[in-house]
Design an enzyme around this catalytic site. Structure first.
Site, PDB file in Angstrom:
ATOM      1  N   CYS A  91     -39.811 -93.395 -31.395  1.00  6.50           N
ATOM      2  CA  CYS A  91     -41.124 -92.983 -30.893  1.00  6.50           C
ATOM      3  C   CYS A  91     -41.262 -91.480 -31.109  1.00  6.50           C
ATOM      4  CB  CYS A  91     -41.218 -93.342 -29.418  1.00  6.50           C
ATOM      5  SG  CYS A  91     -42.278 -92.318 -28.416  1.00  6.50           S
ATOM      6  N   CYS A 124     -41.581 -89.198 -28.119  1.00  7.47           N
ATOM      7  CA  CYS A 124     -40.308 -89.083 -27.396  1.00  7.47           C
ATOM      8  C   CYS A 124     -39.349 -88.216 -28.193  1.00  7.47           C
ATOM      9  CB  CYS A 124     -39.680 -90.449 -27.171  1.00  7.47           C
ATOM     10  SG  CYS A 124     -40.843 -91.705 -26.626  1.00  7.47           S
TER      11      CYS A 124
END
Ligand SMILES: *[C@@H]1O[C@H](CO)[C@@H](O)[C@H](O)[C@H]1NC(C)=O
Ligand SMILES: *[C@@H]1O[C@H](CO)[C@@H](O)[C@H](O)[C@H]1NC(C)=O
Length: 459
Positions: free
Chosen positions: A385, A388
């Site tokens: 991600c 992230c």
């Protein structure tokens, strides 16, 4: 290490006893107590207590720090999110929109920040410009003043220095882009489950110092006892830093949870259930409160690093350079105000207890520590991600910078508490990540207060 640690172990023992005593008297613990049972009173490895940290952070530091982080200097972070994962290649990219990172258009970022050459001060800047101009003109090194050559050499040396705990991100790469951190906040993205666990598993299993006897899979929701028992102070500290970082990230995700997702509106906010699943003493079989304690440990380590590096920022020629003179001066004033506030915190962690013992052994340990940490910063390139990954990279780089400060002998050698430090250097990247990473942990500590209040209404 001896006496000091003996004392701390004593204090810790007393806290445990106190804890169990209270448990006896109050069999029906409230939800709030179950998350925060261990997170009160004295913190081990530090002579301070949680309440003091909370008051200091929530009311004195947090608001000003937020202010500073909204400034242009701190909101733009250059990062390469396209580096391949060096460890495995089956990364499943998170396709959700919430995982995406929107990089800045090139005209959004102030020129002062973008100029690659900008280093530490106006003076240094003009020296480098001289250098670049010389290059453009096809001149070779000899045309540079001796002073310039020396300065350039020194910077290169500083930047490659073995002080660094992180793999220097290749921000000169064409793939590196500026990201506006304010437009890409760290919050719940839906990235969880096996992929997210894999990252943390690898971090803990392969890269944390572990007691040899314990070997088991560890995912964020799993639980167990005393993971770090039986390790020396430094190795235990390493584990606790990583665990603290992990806890901090999970506090954010619980506090900025995607509560409503309709075509009309997206709403982020506190999800108490999510918080409890990660930190409740019973639901996590005792791990949760320990994780929160590690969060405070991380907070204190970074706080100490900031107080130690004050002389570097006090140098008259140090600027938070964006090109806007008035704004830059105001920001530096705010920065120093914050740093002096931090320095006034009475109960700093004592990093001298680390790597103390036998010199040779201490150096070996320090090197191990550094290699492990570098590895963890590289693992961030494996996070599927992107949002992230962005915040993971920023926070590991920030922690790496804090460790660099704490363990830099240049800063120690140069530490007659007053007077600026000219030996020690930080790049803009390091400065931005250091303060933003600390800002994240400061936010976590503040959020714990909110969760405490929310949990008090549940029994
Ligand atoms: C670095 O991480 C990789 C992948 O998890 C692991 O195989 C390796 O042993 C690690 N090295 C160190 C020094 O921790
Ligand atoms: C809060 O988190 C829990 C557990 O992760 C989840 O099941 C629940 O749907 C979330 N609540 C909201 C309102 O999104």
């Amino acid at each position: 290490m001896g006496r000091r640690w003996g004392l701390l172990v004593g204090v810790l023992g007393a806290v445990w006893l106190l804890g169990s005593g209270q448990g006896g008297r109050q069999p029906a613990e409230t939800a709030a107590q179950r998350c925060f049972c261990q997170v009160s009173g004295y913190l081990d490895d530090c002579t301070c207590d949680v309440e003091t940290v909370d008051r200091f952070n929530n009311y004195r530091l947090f608001p000003r720090l937020q202010n500073l982080l909204e400034s242009d200097y701190f909101r733009y972070y250059k990062v390469n999110l396209k580096r391949p994962c060096p460890f495995w290649n089956d990364i499943s990219q998170c396709g959700r929109r919430d995982c995406a990172v929107k990089p800045c258009q090139s005209d959004e970022v102030p020129d002062g920040i973008k100029s690659v050459s900008y280093k530490y001060s106006e003076e240094a800047n003009s020296l480098i410009e001289e250098c670049e101009q010389a290059e453009r003109l096809g001149a070779v090194d000899e045309s540079l003043s001796e002073e310039t050559q020396k300065a350039v050499l020194q910077w290169t040396k500083h930047d490659d220095s073995s002080d660094n705990f992180c793999e220097a991100d290749d921000i000169q790469s064409p793939d590196a882009e500026y990201v506006d951190l304010l437009l890409n906040p760290e919050r719940y993205t839906g990235y969880k489950g096996p992929d997210a666990w894999k990252i943390w598993n690898v971090i803990y299993e392969e890269n944390c110092f572990k007691p040899q006897t314990i070997k088991r899979p560890l995912n964020p929701l799993a639980s167990g006892q005393g993971k770090s028992e039986g390790l020396c102070v430094e190795k235990r500290a390493f584990y606790r830093l990583i665990s603290g970082l992990h806890a901090s990230i999970n506090v954010h995700l619980s506090a900025r949870y995607l509560l409503q997702d309709t075509w009309l509106e997206k709403k982020w906010g506190h999800n108490v259930t999510e918080f409890q699943q990660r930190f409740d003493g019973i639901l996590t079989k005792g791990e949760g409160p320990r994780r929160l304690k590690n969060l405070y440990f991380l907070y204190l380590i970074e706080l100490r690093a900031l107080s130690k590096v004050v002389p570097f920022f006090e140098r008259p020629d140090f600027q938070l350079f964006t090109g806007n003179k008035i704004q830059d001066a105001e920001n530096k004033m705010l920065l120093l105000e914050i740093l002096h506030e931090i320095k006034s915190f009475p109960l700093h962690f004592d990093e001298n207890s680390f790597f103390a013992g036998d010199k040779k052994e201490a150096n070996k340990l320090k090197e191990d520590f550094r290699l492990h940490f570098r590895n963890i910063s590289r693992i961030m390139d494996c996070v599927g991600c992107l949002k992230c990954r962005l915040w993971g990279k920023l926070q590991t780089q920030g922690l790496g910078t804090a460790l660099k400060i704490l363990f830099s002998e240049k800063l120690i050698a140069n530490m007659p508490e007053s007077g600026p430090s000219y030996e020690f250097h930080l790049t803009r990247q390091e400065i931005v990540s250091l303060f933003n990473a600390f800002g994240r942990i400061s936010t976590s500590v503040k959020e714990l207060e909110n969760f405490r209040k929310l949990l008090q209404n549940i029994h």
